[in-house]
Design a protein around this motif. Structure first.
Motif, PDB file in Angstrom:
ATOM      1  N   ASN A  43       0.608  -1.167  -0.028  1.00  0.00           N
ATOM      2  CA  ASN A  43       0.067   0.063   0.040  1.00  0.00           C
ATOM      3  C   ASN A  43       0.761   1.403   0.076  1.00  0.00           C
ATOM      4  O   ASN A  43       0.481   2.313   0.417  1.00  0.00           O
ATOM      5  CB  ASN A  43      -0.980  -0.204   1.071  1.00  0.00           C
ATOM      6  N   THR A  68       4.926   7.590  -0.866  1.00  0.00           N
ATOM      7  CA  THR A  68       3.732   7.784  -1.182  1.00  0.00           C
ATOM      8  C   THR A  68       2.870   6.747  -0.948  1.00  0.00           C
ATOM      9  O   THR A  68       3.133   5.636  -0.991  1.00  0.00           O
ATOM     10  CB  THR A  68       3.567   8.269  -2.697  1.00  0.00           C
ATOM     11  N   THR A  69       1.534   7.128  -0.579  1.00  0.00           N
ATOM     12  CA  THR A  69       0.588   5.774  -0.267  1.00  0.00           C
ATOM     13  C   THR A  69      -0.377   5.576  -1.483  1.00  0.00           C
ATOM     14  O   THR A  69      -0.765   6.620  -2.044  1.00  0.00           O
ATOM     15  CB  THR A  69      -0.145   5.833   1.176  1.00  0.00           C
ATOM     16  N   LYS A  70      -1.056   4.505  -1.463  1.00  0.00           N
ATOM     17  CA  LYS A  70      -2.045   4.351  -2.342  1.00  0.00           C
ATOM     18  C   LYS A  70      -3.084   5.106  -2.447  1.00  0.00           C
ATOM     19  O   LYS A  70      -3.945   5.558  -3.299  1.00  0.00           O
ATOM     20  CB  LYS A  70      -2.483   2.718  -2.245  1.00  0.00           C
ATOM     21  N   ASP A  71      -3.591   5.750  -1.279  1.00  0.00           N
ATOM     22  CA  ASP A  71      -4.493   6.438  -0.825  1.00  0.00           C
ATOM     23  C   ASP A  71      -4.000   7.916  -0.940  1.00  0.00           C
ATOM     24  O   ASP A  71      -4.859   8.900  -0.360  1.00  0.00           O
ATOM     25  CB  ASP A  71      -5.103   6.230   0.491  1.00  0.00           C
ATOM     26  N   GLY A  72      -2.883   8.608  -1.515  1.00  0.00           N
ATOM     27  CA  GLY A  72      -2.445   9.744  -1.663  1.00  0.00           C
ATOM     28  C   GLY A  72      -1.620  10.616  -0.788  1.00  0.00           C
ATOM     29  O   GLY A  72      -1.329  11.692  -1.025  1.00  0.00           O
ATOM     30  N   ARG A  73      -1.213   9.943   0.269  1.00  0.00           N
ATOM     31  CA  ARG A  73      -0.540  10.409   1.498  1.00  0.00           C
ATOM     32  C   ARG A  73       0.747  10.602   0.942  1.00  0.00           C
ATOM     33  O   ARG A  73       1.307   9.802   0.486  1.00  0.00           O
ATOM     34  CB  ARG A  73      -0.643   9.885   2.786  1.00  0.00           C
ATOM     35  N   LYS A  74       1.774  11.612   1.351  1.00  0.00           N
ATOM     36  CA  LYS A  74       3.062  11.862   1.037  1.00  0.00           C
ATOM     37  C   LYS A  74       3.794  11.818   2.624  1.00  0.00           C
ATOM     38  O   LYS A  74       3.313  13.031   3.424  1.00  0.00           O
ATOM     39  CB  LYS A  74       3.547  12.844   0.226  1.00  0.00           C
TER      40      LYS A  74
END
Length: 100
Positions: A43, A68-74
């Protein structure tokens, strides 16, 4: 890829570029310190990494990962390596073993 002299310089620049989440390493996941969830290796992706080696102290060895995460967090993960590194899963070792 950029070059930084110190871990703090790398973190400061990455934060300016939007990598604002602090991640902590767990055995087989990374944990977002601002949330209650933890992310499995599938993820998140490592976008950049910077290796730092202490001149005389092996405890000063660290890698800064821009993630970066799959849900858009950096965000960033700072991980020590070498003799004093943490116990982590084989999957996490493979994920963090980025090629130079």
């Amino acid at each position: 890829m950029k070059v930084y002299d110190t871990v703090s310089a790398a973190l400061q620049d990455l934060r300016k570029r939007g990598f604002t989440v602090d991640f902590n390493l767990k055995f087989d996941r990374i944990h977002d310190t601002g949330r209650s969830d933890a992310l499995h290796v599938d993820n998140f992706d490592i976008i950049e990494h910077y290796r730092f080696e202490g001149n005389s102290d092996p405890a000063d060895e660290a890698i800064v990962y821009a993630i970066t995460t799959k849900d858009g967090r950096k965000g960033v993960l700072v991980h020590g390596y070498g003799a004093y590194s943490e116990d982590i899963s084989e999957d996490m070792i493979r994920k963090l073993n980025v090629k130079e």
